[in-house]
Design a protein around this motif. Structure first.
Motif, short mmCIF file in Angstrom:
data_model
loop_
_atom_site.label_atom_id
_atom_site.label_comp_id
_atom_site.label_asym_id
_atom_site.label_seq_id
_atom_site.Cartn_x
_atom_site.Cartn_y
_atom_site.Cartn_z
N ASN A 105 12.67 10.32 12.27
CA ASN A 105 12.90 9.33 11.22
C ASN A 105 11.60 8.74 10.70
O ASN A 105 11.42 8.56 9.50
N GLY A 106 10.69 8.45 11.61
CA GLY A 106 9.39 7.92 11.21
C GLY A 106 8.61 8.91 10.36
O GLY A 106 7.99 8.55 9.37
N ALA A 107 8.66 10.18 10.74
CA ALA A 107 7.95 11.21 9.98
C ALA A 107 8.54 11.38 8.58
O ALA A 107 7.81 11.59 7.61
N GLN A 108 9.85 11.29 8.46
CA GLN A 108 10.48 11.41 7.15
C GLN A 108 10.06 10.26 6.23
O GLN A 108 9.73 10.49 5.06
N VAL A 109 10.06 9.07 6.76
CA VAL A 109 9.62 7.91 5.96
C VAL A 109 8.14 8.06 5.62
O VAL A 109 7.73 7.87 4.47
N GLY A 110 7.34 8.43 6.60
CA GLY A 110 5.90 8.57 6.39
C GLY A 110 5.54 9.64 5.39
O GLY A 110 4.56 9.50 4.65
N ALA A 111 6.32 10.71 5.32
CA ALA A 111 6.01 11.80 4.38
C ALA A 111 6.13 11.35 2.93
O ALA A 111 5.38 11.82 2.07
N LEU A 112 7.02 10.41 2.66
CA LEU A 112 7.20 9.93 1.28
C LEU A 112 6.44 8.63 1.00
O LEU A 112 6.28 8.25 -0.16
N LEU A 113 5.99 7.97 2.04
CA LEU A 113 5.31 6.67 1.87
C LEU A 113 4.09 6.72 0.96
O LEU A 113 3.88 5.78 0.19
N PRO A 114 3.27 7.77 0.98
CA PRO A 114 2.11 7.77 0.08
C PRO A 114 2.47 7.65 -1.41
O PRO A 114 1.69 7.12 -2.19
N LEU A 115 3.66 8.09 -1.78
CA LEU A 115 4.07 7.95 -3.18
C LEU A 115 4.35 6.48 -3.52
O LEU A 115 4.03 6.03 -4.62
N ILE A 116 4.91 5.77 -2.56
CA ILE A 116 5.15 4.33 -2.77
C ILE A 116 3.83 3.57 -2.69
O ILE A 116 3.58 2.65 -3.47
N THR A 117 2.98 3.95 -1.77
CA THR A 117 1.67 3.32 -1.63
C THR A 117 0.85 3.48 -2.92
O THR A 117 0.15 2.56 -3.33
N LYS A 121 -7.63 2.12 2.35
CA LYS A 121 -7.23 2.47 3.72
C LYS A 121 -6.46 1.34 4.38
O LYS A 121 -5.44 1.56 5.02
N VAL A 122 -6.96 0.11 4.22
CA VAL A 122 -6.29 -1.04 4.81
C VAL A 122 -4.89 -1.20 4.22
O VAL A 122 -3.92 -1.41 4.95
N GLN A 163 -0.45 9.44 6.60
CA GLN A 163 -1.85 9.84 6.43
C GLN A 163 -1.98 11.35 6.27
O GLN A 163 -2.74 11.84 5.42
N ALA A 164 -1.23 12.10 7.07
CA ALA A 164 -1.31 13.56 7.01
C ALA A 164 -0.79 14.10 5.68
O ALA A 164 -1.44 14.96 5.06
N THR A 165 0.37 13.62 5.24
CA THR A 165 0.90 14.15 3.99
C THR A 165 0.06 13.73 2.79
O THR A 165 -0.05 14.48 1.82
N TYR A 166 -0.54 12.54 2.86
CA TYR A 166 -1.43 12.15 1.77
C TYR A 166 -2.61 13.11 1.69
O TYR A 166 -2.92 13.64 0.62
N ASP A 167 -3.27 13.33 2.82
CA ASP A 167 -4.46 14.20 2.83
C ASP A 167 -4.14 15.67 2.56
O ASP A 167 -4.96 16.36 1.95
N LEU A 168 -2.98 16.14 3.00
CA LEU A 168 -2.67 17.57 2.89
C LEU A 168 -1.81 17.95 1.68
O LEU A 168 -1.84 19.09 1.25
N ILE A 169 -1.03 16.99 1.17
CA ILE A 169 -0.11 17.32 0.08
C ILE A 169 -0.34 16.46 -1.17
O ILE A 169 -0.62 16.98 -2.25
N TRP A 170 -0.17 15.16 -1.01
CA TRP A 170 -0.12 14.29 -2.19
C TRP A 170 -1.46 14.13 -2.90
O TRP A 170 -1.49 14.07 -4.12
N LYS A 171 -2.55 14.05 -2.17
CA LYS A 171 -3.86 13.92 -2.82
C LYS A 171 -4.31 15.24 -3.45
O LYS A 171 -4.68 15.26 -4.63
#
Length: 106
Positions: free
Chosen positions: A9-21, A35-36, A77-85
């Protein structure tokens, strides 16, 4: 709920969180500020995920709470660096939702 469910569940939320961030972030902000903001939003999302998954009483289970929050943080952090960015999706959202020079709020 098991530890594996908490991590999933945490990973699912985290994978989409960079889009909200990206909606909150501003291109002009320094890397340190970004970063903060990303870490604080991940911690908030992790706590919210714990609460939604099992209610407030779930916070009594430290291992599950920690596993969920850590999974949100790591996945975001991982999905931002590997996918979203690299795909330029998050930077595009950041730019599109940021005030343009000369715009006033309100």
């Amino acid at each position: 709920m098991s530890t594996l469910d908490s991590i999933t569940n945490g990973a699912q939320v985290g994978a989409l969180l960079p889009l909200i961030t990206a909606i909150v972030q501003r291109p002009a902000w320094s890397t340190e500020v970004k970063k903060v903001v990303a870490v604080v939003l991940a911690l908030i999302a992790g706590v919210a995920t714990v609460a939604v998954d099992g209610g407030w009483e779930r916070f009594q289970h430290g291992t599950l709470t920690f596993a969920t929050i850590a999974a949100v943080l790591a996945a975001s952090q991982a999905t931002y660096d590997l996918i979203w960015k690299p795909s330029k999706v998050a930077p595009a959202i950041e730019s599109a939702t940021s005030p343009k020079p000369g715009e006033t709020a309100g």
